[in-house]
Design a protein around this motif. Structure first.
Motif, PDB file in Angstrom:
ATOM      1  N   ARG A 171      12.854  40.123  43.958  1.00 36.84           N
ATOM      2  CA  ARG A 171      12.759  41.183  42.773  1.00 36.84           C
ATOM      3  C   ARG A 171      13.313  40.515  41.615  1.00 36.84           C
ATOM      4  NH1 ARG A 171      14.970  46.685  45.871  1.00 36.84           N
ATOM      5  NH2 ARG A 171      13.216  46.950  47.088  1.00 36.84           N
ATOM      6  N   VAL A 172      14.248  39.545  41.819  1.00 36.91           N
ATOM      7  CA  VAL A 172      14.883  39.039  40.413  1.00 36.91           C
ATOM      8  C   VAL A 172      13.694  38.242  39.843  1.00 36.91           C
ATOM      9  CG1 VAL A 172      16.626  37.356  39.684  1.00 36.91           C
ATOM     10  CG2 VAL A 172      17.163  38.888  41.228  1.00 36.91           C
ATOM     11  N   SER A 226      25.874  44.853  54.588  1.00 33.56           N
ATOM     12  CA  SER A 226      24.641  44.126  54.868  1.00 33.56           C
ATOM     13  C   SER A 226      23.910  43.998  53.718  1.00 33.56           C
ATOM     14  CB  SER A 226      23.932  44.750  55.770  1.00 33.56           C
ATOM     15  OG  SER A 226      23.297  46.091  55.616  1.00 33.56           O
ATOM     16  N   PHE A 227      22.906  42.887  53.549  1.00 30.08           N
ATOM     17  CA  PHE A 227      22.101  42.844  52.327  1.00 30.08           C
ATOM     18  C   PHE A 227      20.885  43.179  52.763  1.00 30.08           C
ATOM     19  CE2 PHE A 227      25.749  39.955  51.598  1.00 30.08           C
ATOM     20  CZ  PHE A 227      26.199  40.379  50.260  1.00 30.08           C
ATOM     21  N   THR A 228      20.112  44.097  51.828  1.00 35.55           N
ATOM     22  CA  THR A 228      18.836  44.579  52.123  1.00 35.55           C
ATOM     23  C   THR A 228      17.775  43.503  51.652  1.00 35.55           C
ATOM     24  OG1 THR A 228      18.560  45.533  49.981  1.00 35.55           O
ATOM     25  CG2 THR A 228      19.417  47.150  51.779  1.00 35.55           C
ATOM     26  N   ASN A 229      16.562  43.583  52.021  1.00 34.33           N
ATOM     27  CA  ASN A 229      15.587  42.437  51.830  1.00 34.33           C
ATOM     28  C   ASN A 229      15.008  42.761  50.442  1.00 34.33           C
ATOM     29  OD1 ASN A 229      13.406  40.910  52.059  1.00 34.33           O
ATOM     30  ND2 ASN A 229      12.133  42.229  53.245  1.00 34.33           N
ATOM     31  N   LYS A 273      12.295  38.584  36.124  1.00 33.07           N
ATOM     32  CA  LYS A 273      12.132  37.937  34.987  1.00 33.07           C
ATOM     33  C   LYS A 273      10.786  37.460  34.590  1.00 33.07           C
ATOM     34  CE  LYS A 273      16.103  35.274  36.359  1.00 33.07           C
ATOM     35  NZ  LYS A 273      16.868  34.066  36.917  1.00 33.07           N
ATOM     36  N   SER A 274       9.617  37.479  35.509  1.00 31.85           N
ATOM     37  CA  SER A 274       8.338  37.302  35.028  1.00 31.85           C
ATOM     38  C   SER A 274       7.737  38.402  34.213  1.00 31.85           C
ATOM     39  CB  SER A 274       7.391  37.002  36.397  1.00 31.85           C
ATOM     40  OG  SER A 274       7.239  38.152  37.016  1.00 31.85           O
TER      41      SER A 274
END
Length: 93
Positions: free
Chosen positions: A59-60, A52-55, A64-65
């Motif tokens: 984040r990416v 399962s993919f977490t929330n 980047k910012s």
């Protein structure tokens, strides 16, 4: 001679809250009365058998910012440095 009060406070019934599946359970810890964790045994793929993919919302983009700001500051500093070097070389002549 032993020192007094050097041990951290132990919380017998601290509440652990999983940020992925909102599961709550009670356990002892020195961290605090409420501890937030990313993944627990209720939602971890090792224990459940499915992936399962977490929330990870944003984040990416945050990464980047953060580095875009760093690069912008670096470029500004280099530009100011070059301007200062040019001004110093004109003054020396």
């Amino acid at each position: 001679m032993p020192r007094k009060d050097i041990q951290p406070k132990y919380f017998e019934e601290a509440k652990f809250v999983c940020t992925t599946c909102d599961n709550e359970f009670i356990c002892g810890t020195v961290r605090g009365e409420e501890v937030r964790i990313d993944v627990c045994s209720n939602c971890h793929s090792f224990y459940t058998g499915n992936q399962s993919f977490t929330n990870n919302a944003g984040r990416v983009e945050q990464f980047k910012s953060k580095f875009a700001r760093k690069e912008a500051i670096k470029a500004t500093v280099e530009k100011e440095s070059e301007a200062q070097k040019a001004q110093n070389s004109k003054a020396a002549k």
